[in-house]
Design a protein around this motif. Structure first.
Motif, PDB file in Angstrom:
ATOM      1  N   ARG A  25      23.580  61.297  75.517  1.00 24.99           N
ATOM      2  CA  ARG A  25      22.700  61.715  74.422  1.00 24.99           C
ATOM      3  C   ARG A  25      21.266  61.842  74.945  1.00 24.99           C
ATOM      4  NH1 ARG A  25      23.106  62.157  68.971  1.00 24.99           N
ATOM      5  NH2 ARG A  25      21.217  61.827  67.693  1.00 24.99           N
ATOM      6  N   PRO A  27      17.075  63.221  74.006  1.00 20.21           N
ATOM      7  CA  PRO A  27      16.167  63.559  72.894  1.00 20.21           C
ATOM      8  C   PRO A  27      16.089  65.064  72.635  1.00 20.21           C
ATOM      9  CG  PRO A  27      15.145  61.972  74.382  1.00 20.21           C
ATOM     10  CD  PRO A  27      16.393  62.439  75.058  1.00 20.21           C
ATOM     11  N   GLU A 159      22.164  63.622  62.466  1.00 15.44           N
ATOM     12  CA  GLU A 159      20.946  63.430  63.259  1.00 15.44           C
ATOM     13  C   GLU A 159      21.112  63.912  64.690  1.00 15.44           C
ATOM     14  OE1 GLU A 159      19.714  59.389  62.925  1.00 15.44           O
ATOM     15  OE2 GLU A 159      19.073  59.609  60.852  1.00 15.44           O
ATOM     16  N   GLY A 160      21.734  65.065  64.853  1.00 15.99           N
ATOM     17  CA  GLY A 160      21.839  65.604  66.197  1.00 15.99           C
ATOM     18  C   GLY A 160      22.806  66.761  66.301  1.00 15.99           C
ATOM     19  N   GLU A 177      19.414  65.073  70.235  1.00 15.01           N
ATOM     20  CA  GLU A 177      18.767  64.855  68.941  1.00 15.01           C
ATOM     21  C   GLU A 177      18.213  66.177  68.419  1.00 15.01           C
ATOM     22  OE1 GLU A 177      15.897  61.692  69.066  1.00 15.01           O
ATOM     23  OE2 GLU A 177      17.153  60.499  70.417  1.00 15.01           O
ATOM     24  N   TRP A 178      17.683  66.997  69.324  1.00 10.86           N
ATOM     25  CA  TRP A 178      17.111  68.291  68.966  1.00 10.86           C
ATOM     26  C   TRP A 178      17.480  69.307  70.034  1.00 10.86           C
ATOM     27  CZ3 TRP A 178      14.492  68.741  64.361  1.00 10.86           C
ATOM     28  CH2 TRP A 178      14.068  67.553  63.754  1.00 10.86           C
ATOM     29  N   ARG A 301      18.928  70.745  63.268  1.00 18.14           N
ATOM     30  CA  ARG A 301      18.265  70.226  64.467  1.00 18.14           C
ATOM     31  C   ARG A 301      18.187  71.281  65.577  1.00 18.14           C
ATOM     32  NH1 ARG A 301      17.473  64.665  65.128  1.00 18.14           N
ATOM     33  NH2 ARG A 301      17.173  63.727  63.084  1.00 18.14           N
ATOM     34  N   ILE A 338       9.624  62.896  67.607  1.00 15.69           N
ATOM     35  CA  ILE A 338      10.501  62.069  68.441  1.00 15.69           C
ATOM     36  C   ILE A 338       9.893  60.696  68.692  1.00 15.69           C
ATOM     37  CG2 ILE A 338      11.409  61.855  70.805  1.00 15.69           C
ATOM     38  CD1 ILE A 338      11.921  64.898  70.700  1.00 15.69           C
ATOM     39  N   GLU A 344       9.833  64.028  60.130  1.00 13.76           N
ATOM     40  CA  GLU A 344      10.649  65.157  60.566  1.00 13.76           C
ATOM     41  C   GLU A 344      10.245  66.453  59.873  1.00 13.76           C
ATOM     42  OE1 GLU A 344      15.406  66.167  60.545  1.00 13.76           O
ATOM     43  OE2 GLU A 344      14.771  64.121  61.058  1.00 13.76           O
TER      44      GLU A 344
END
Length: 531
Positions: A25, A27, A159-160, A177-178, A301, A338, A344
């Motif tokens: 995972r 960011p 969330e991802g 995440e993004w 995202r 982040i 957000e």
């Protein structure tokens, strides 16, 4: 025909994520290592955000493609640490000339004043810019650039996002995440989300060619309406490094794209234009104007940038310049989110601001296209009347549209606090700050934009008051000296004037006399916090 010229090739390497029992995972994952994706990744990495950058190729160097980079783009590249090699290699220019037939209608100067670090424009083959960006990316320990990593699947998670990435060693999954989708005009990620462009594709076709030759043309932008060497159409000439010249020739709506790229069709056209055959063909393609964009740039995202989000005609140099501004606008906001320094919802302002910028670029591009390639008898009559009038009346020169050149965006959003005072000078609310030569406390010469960097900053002109409070404050006359008066003139600075500058160097707010609570509220609003 497309003559390939591979200048830089990079090897595939296996990464640790491919050997993990479950998906790693990260960011941020940026998809697409063109100028926009590279700028976004470098900007995020400079702001302390670890980034994985994926690209399905392993090389740089297929034709010049984008060549014109505007002053604001160069200022962004300077902050990212790559402007200097571009300036050293590029062809600097600021003069443009517009002809009808053999006659010069008018000339324009894109940067008539001094006191700026960056020139109005440079011309530089895109592969040189990409190479400079790749070299900069390689210097950053928190930026992992993976060649021959092709995204073949995308699914949203809580969330991802999960990406499926294909490689020479087989596929692997990656969680982010993004995701920044900077994967170009044919964006596979756009297709995976079933998103489509809205807008217009124009019928006229244009030949674009890079020609290598020795020539005595000056480093200027030359545009012709109805030139004797290409009657009834338009033509454009730009100088590039390495004795390469960019030529655009209008072909009309019924041209056969495949046939027009063949040497037996291209070479006679170029000989007729240049008046000789002492040249070699570096690259050739045929294109149509496209003025289109996604309805929204943010989808959960996944955020789209550059050609993956919007397309405009090449006249006016709006494609890469606009895309690099996308990257800058997104990077600082995403970094704050982040790090937990902004909600957000701040990402929604990326969509708001850059969608408006895309609409502005599309509007300019559409009007240029309608003028260069009229589609109706009425448009043609207007165009010819404007050209005829421009020969004799200076006001009519403003009506001649050979491609309005790229200008930086001015943002009108909730992040900007409306002016409560009257201001002169060249600084505009929501616009990037004009540069100015300054001197640091220790006597070193420094440019204003260098001193600002990429942080939110308060600029203050003292008036016998105390130093303003803020995470970063620069006081004119103490931290930075305005020896030449350019700052005072461009900012209409008077004692007590205070300016709140966003991390992308756009002006968020200004006051003749700033109360601390006003500055604090504006700073919170800048970061997307209701105040």
């Amino acid at each position: 025909m497309s003559t390939r010229r591979t200048l830089y090739q990079f090897g595939y390497r296996r990464c640790p994520d491919q050997d993990r029992p479950s998906p790693a995972r990260h960011p941020v994952v940026v998809v697409g290592a063109g100028p926009v994706g590279l700028c976004a990744a470098i900007d995020l990495a400079q702001r302390g955000v670890p980034v994985v950058l994926l690209d399905d190729a392993d090389r740089i160097g297929e034709g010049s493609r984008g060549i014109c980079y505007a002053k604001r783009t160069l200022e962004i590249l300077d902050r990212l640490g790559v402007a200097q090699p571009c300036l050293e290699k590029g062809v600097t220019w600021k003069i443009g000339k517009v002809f009808q037939g053999n006659d010069l209608l008018y000339a324009f100067d894109l940067l008539p004043e001094g006191g700026h670090k960056m020139p109005a424009f440079i011309n530089l083959q895109q592969y040189y810019l990409e190479h400079a960006l790749v070299a900069r990316a390689a210097e950053m320990p928190n930026l992992d650039l993976r060649w021959r990593n092709k995204v073949v699947g995308l699914s949203h998670r809580n969330e991802g996002v999960t990406l499926t990435v294909d490689t020479p060693d087989g596929p692997y999954d990656l969680e982010a995440e993004w995701v920044v989708a900077a994967d170009g005009a044919r964006s596979p990620l756009r297709g995976m989300l079933n998103l489509s462009f809205q807008g217009e594709v124009f019928e006229d076709r244009f030949l674009i060619a890079d020609v290598k030759m020795k020539g005595d043309f000056p480093p200027e932008r030359w545009f012709w309406f109805d030139p004797p060497f290409h009657e009834g159409h338009s033509a454009l000439l730009h100088k590039q490094p390495d004795d390469v010249w960019r030529i655009d020739l209008q072909l009309g709506p019924h041209a056969d794209a495949e046939a027009e790229q063949k040497p037996e069709r291209v070479l006679p056209r170029l000989r007729q234009m240049l008046g000789h055959d002492s040249f070699s063909l570096e690259w050739v393609s045929v294109y149509r104007f496209q003025c289109r964009r996604l309805e929204r740039f943010v989808h959960g995202r996944v955020m789209f940038a550059g050609d993956a989000a919007h397309q405009v005609s090449p006249f006016g140099a709006r494609g890469a310049n606009s895309g690099i501004q996308d990257a800058e606008n997104l990077a600082w906001k995403l970094a704050l989110v982040i790090k937990g320094a902004a909600p957000e919802s701040l990402i929604d302002t990326y969509d708001l601001e850059r969608s408006a910028a895309a609409d502005e670029n599309i509007g300019h591009s559409t009007r240029s296209t309608d003028f260069i390639a009229p589609r109706t008898a009425q448009e043609l009559r207007f165009r010819n009347a404007a050209l005829a009038l421009a020969r004799h009346a200076s006001f009519a020169k403003r009506m001649v549209n050979s491609g309005r050149l790229s200008m930086p965006s001015t943002y009108e959003t909730p992040l900007s606090t409306p002016d409560r005072d009257t201001w002169s000078g060249s600084l505009r609310l929501g616009a990037p700050l004009p540069d100015a030569p300054m001197r640091a406390q220790d006597g070193r010469p420094v440019w204003l934009l260098e001193a600002l960097g990429g942080e939110e900053t308060i600029l203050h002109v003292p008036n016998g008051d105390s130093r303003p409070e803020g995470s970063r404050v620069l006081v004119i006359g103490e931290d930075l000296m305005d020896e030449h008066g350019h700052f005072a003139e461009r900012f209409d600075a008077t004692p007590g004037s205070t300016y709140l500058v966003r991390p992308d160097q756009h002006l968020a707010a200004r006051w003749r006399q700033a109360a601390p609570d006003l500055v604090k509220r504006a700073s919170l609003r800048l970061r997307g916090v209701d105040a």
